[in-house]
Design an enzyme around this catalytic site. Structure first.
Site, PDB file in Angstrom:
ATOM      1  CG  HIS A  10      42.325  49.616  27.516  1.00  0.00           C
ATOM      2  ND1 HIS A  10      41.275  50.042  28.287  1.00  0.00           N
ATOM      3  CD2 HIS A  10      41.792  49.071  26.398  1.00  0.00           C
ATOM      4  CE1 HIS A  10      40.137  49.753  27.674  1.00  0.00           C
ATOM      5  NE2 HIS A  10      40.414  49.174  26.524  1.00  0.00           N
ATOM      6  CD  GLU A  50      42.876  51.062  31.369  1.00  0.00           C
ATOM      7  OE1 GLU A  50      41.802  50.587  30.984  1.00  0.00           O
ATOM      8  OE2 GLU A  50      43.455  51.990  30.758  1.00  0.00           O
ATOM      9  CB  CYS A  92      38.771  52.072  24.890  1.00  0.00           C
ATOM     10  SG  CYS A  92      38.427  50.693  23.763  1.00  0.00           S
ATOM     11  N   GLY A 107      40.435  41.080  60.891  1.00  0.00           N
ATOM     12  CA  GLY A 107      41.073  41.337  59.610  1.00  0.00           C
ATOM     13  C   GLY A 107      41.600  42.761  59.486  1.00  0.00           C
ATOM     14  CB  VAL A 108      43.535  44.319  56.718  1.00  0.00           C
ATOM     15  CG1 VAL A 108      44.159  45.679  56.431  1.00  0.00           C
ATOM     16  CG2 VAL A 108      44.590  43.229  56.687  1.00  0.00           C
TER      17      VAL A 108
END
EC number: 6.3.5.2
Length: 509
Positions: free
Chosen positions: A167, A169, A79, A223-224
């Site tokens: 795009h 993605e 783009c 947490g992770v």
């Protein structure tokens, strides 16, 4: 030496998505601001120029010194990146007569072109631009067109320099992943060997060399991210890692005891620290979200400094910083454009005298989970929803008091337990409750009430960079609302947040 693709960010909302797609091909990549070009090392196999909200026609349009890598490495402009390549090479970019945004179909394609291999005629692509390349440089060739965009894709003659106006993605470009594979694997020659297993092996070896016999103190959250970081460092240095789990008074209900129990099976050296009073004192009277975050971050540092002094020869502070934290804290336009500060990104005060080790700071959240699975972490930790570092402080809008925390803990527990009970927890990326700084009129029995309002928030996402609100069943929301109002004294109204990110953020503060 890990092969990588370098992505230069010109400010597009899709830049992180490009990185995600490249990594899905088992190829490592990094995002750098266009105005902070890193050294071009042999590890860099190709460069992608992102889109941008700017126009290349603007006097102050963002640009980069293309000669630093063009003719030396394959380049793909997406783009804005394509328009920049065209204009700086002698082409012309003008405003589109009609803003080109949304779905389009390729009606011309050079099937023999390396970038276009495997793409079908009439395949769908996603456009998002207000300018159009009206004429290409004489040594550029059109390799794809749509009905309204003649230069949908191009290649510079005699070099591996390409531009695409759409795009690849986004999922709306149905063969976008094939195009990126053509560029990253076939044109750049990346070997697709960047896996969770290879990351663990490489990172553990690097940590062993980096840390040597030094001691490391690391703050666990349950947490992770912090759990995976701890296991990586533990695998490298074993008993030289000292983990600290701080009760900051802002955790979920019964979380302090539950998390300490869960770590007993993992072989980690973990110490629990009750620091609730220190955090409540630091937060007293603060309502501004940034002020609360900074107060919590400073208090965490104070607590860790205290704990570090109780351990001999501590030289490092381990942190579970992940790549989105780093990306969001380094803005293309400078620190002033940062959405919010991250308590675990940045330097430490001089008095702490600790170096920082962040073994996960190149990974997205879903990649962290893959690494955790490779390390053998239990599912109840890997599957845990993300929880903000500042905890419930940023889910209590306005000032924070122990009484407000107690109310929100009860509401949050009912909501999360309900999601688990109904089999909805694993369908949601993140969920929680917000205590709003408003009261509303209600009726309980024959009595008028004037009590607090809570907002429930549940979102679906892949890595937290974008998110949509979770479409939970109405019957579930009705039951949870009723349960909260009946069981939590001081709450008489429950609302559900149906905002997506962007434009909203996942947390309210």
């Amino acid at each position: 030496m890990t092969e990588q693709i370098l992505i230069l960010d010109f400010g597009s909302q899709f830049t992180q998505l490009i990185a995600r797609r490249v990594r899905e091909l088992n190829v490592y990549c990094e995002i750098h601001p266009y105005n902070n070009l890193p050294p071009i090392t042999p590890a860099i196999k190709g460069i992608i120029l992102s889109g941008s909200p700017c126009s290349v026609r603007d006097a102050d349009a963002p640009t980069v010194h293309l000669a630093a890598f063009r003719h030396k490495l394959p380049v793909l402009g997406v783009c804005y990146g394509a328009q920049l390549l065209a204009q700086t090479s002698g082409g012309e970019v003008k405003p589109s007569s009609i803003r080109e945004y949304g779905r389009a179909r390729i009606n011309h394609i050079e099937t023999g072109n390396r970038l276009m291999q495997g793409l079908d005629l009439n395949s769908q692509v996603w456009m998002s631009h207000g300018d159009t390349i009206t004429s290409l440089p004489t040594d550029f060739d059109v390799i794809a067109s749509t009905e309204t965009v003649r230069v949908a894709a191009f290649q510079a003659q005699g070099e591996e320099t390409y531009g695409i106006q759409f795009h690849p993605e986004v999922t709306h470009t149905t063969q976008g992943k094939q195009l990126l594979k053509n560029f990253v694997v076939d044109i750049c020659g990346c070997s697709q060997d960047w896996t969770a297993e290879s990351f663990v092996d490489t990172t553990v070896a690097t940590l062993k060399e980096q840390l040597g016999n030094d001691n490391v103190v690391l703050g666990l959250s349950g947490g992770v991210d912090s759990s995976v970081a701890a296991m990586l460092i533990h695998r490298a240095i074993g008993a030289n890692l000292y983990c600290v789990f701080v009760d900051n008074g802002l955790l979920r209900k019964d979380e302090f005891e539950g998390v300490l129990e869960s770590y007993k099976t993992m072989g980690l050296n973990v110490k629990g620290v009750d620091a609730k009073d220190q955090f409540y004192h630091a937060l007293a009277g603060l309502s501004d979200p940034e002020a609360k975050r900074k107060a919590i971050g400073k208090t965490f540092i104070d607590v860790f400094d205290q704990e570090a002094h109780r351990i001999e020869n501590v030289a490092w502070l381990g942190q579970g910083t992940i790549y989105p934290d780093v990306i969001e804290s380094v803005s293309v336009k400078g620190p002033s454009a940062t959405i919010k500060s991250h308590h675990n990104v940045g330097g430490l005060p001089d008095f702490m005298k600790l170096k920082v080790v962040e073994p996960l700071n190149t990974l997205f959240k879903d990649e962290v989970r893959l690494v955790g699975r490779t390390l053998g972490l239990p599912n109840h930790i890997l599957g845990r929803h993300p929880f903000p570092g500042p905890g419930l402080a940023i889910r209590i809008l306005g000032d924070v008091t122990p009484e407000k925390v107690a109310i929100l803990q009860q509401v949050d527990a009912l909501f999360i337990d309900g999601l688990r009970r109904e089999g909805l927890y694993d369908q949601v990326w993140q969920a929680g409750a917000m205590l709003l700084p408003v009261q509303s009129v209600g009726v309980m029995g024959d009595e008028r009430t004037y009590e607090r309002v809570v907002a429930l928030r549940a979102v679906t996402s892949v890595d937290g960079m974008t998110a949509d609100w979770a479409h939970l069943p109405y019957t579930f929301l009705a039951d949870i609302s009723n349960e909260i109002i009946n069981k939590v004294k001081g709450v008489n109204r429950v609302v559900y947040d149906i905002s997506s990110k962007p434009p909203a953020t996942i947390e309210w503060e």
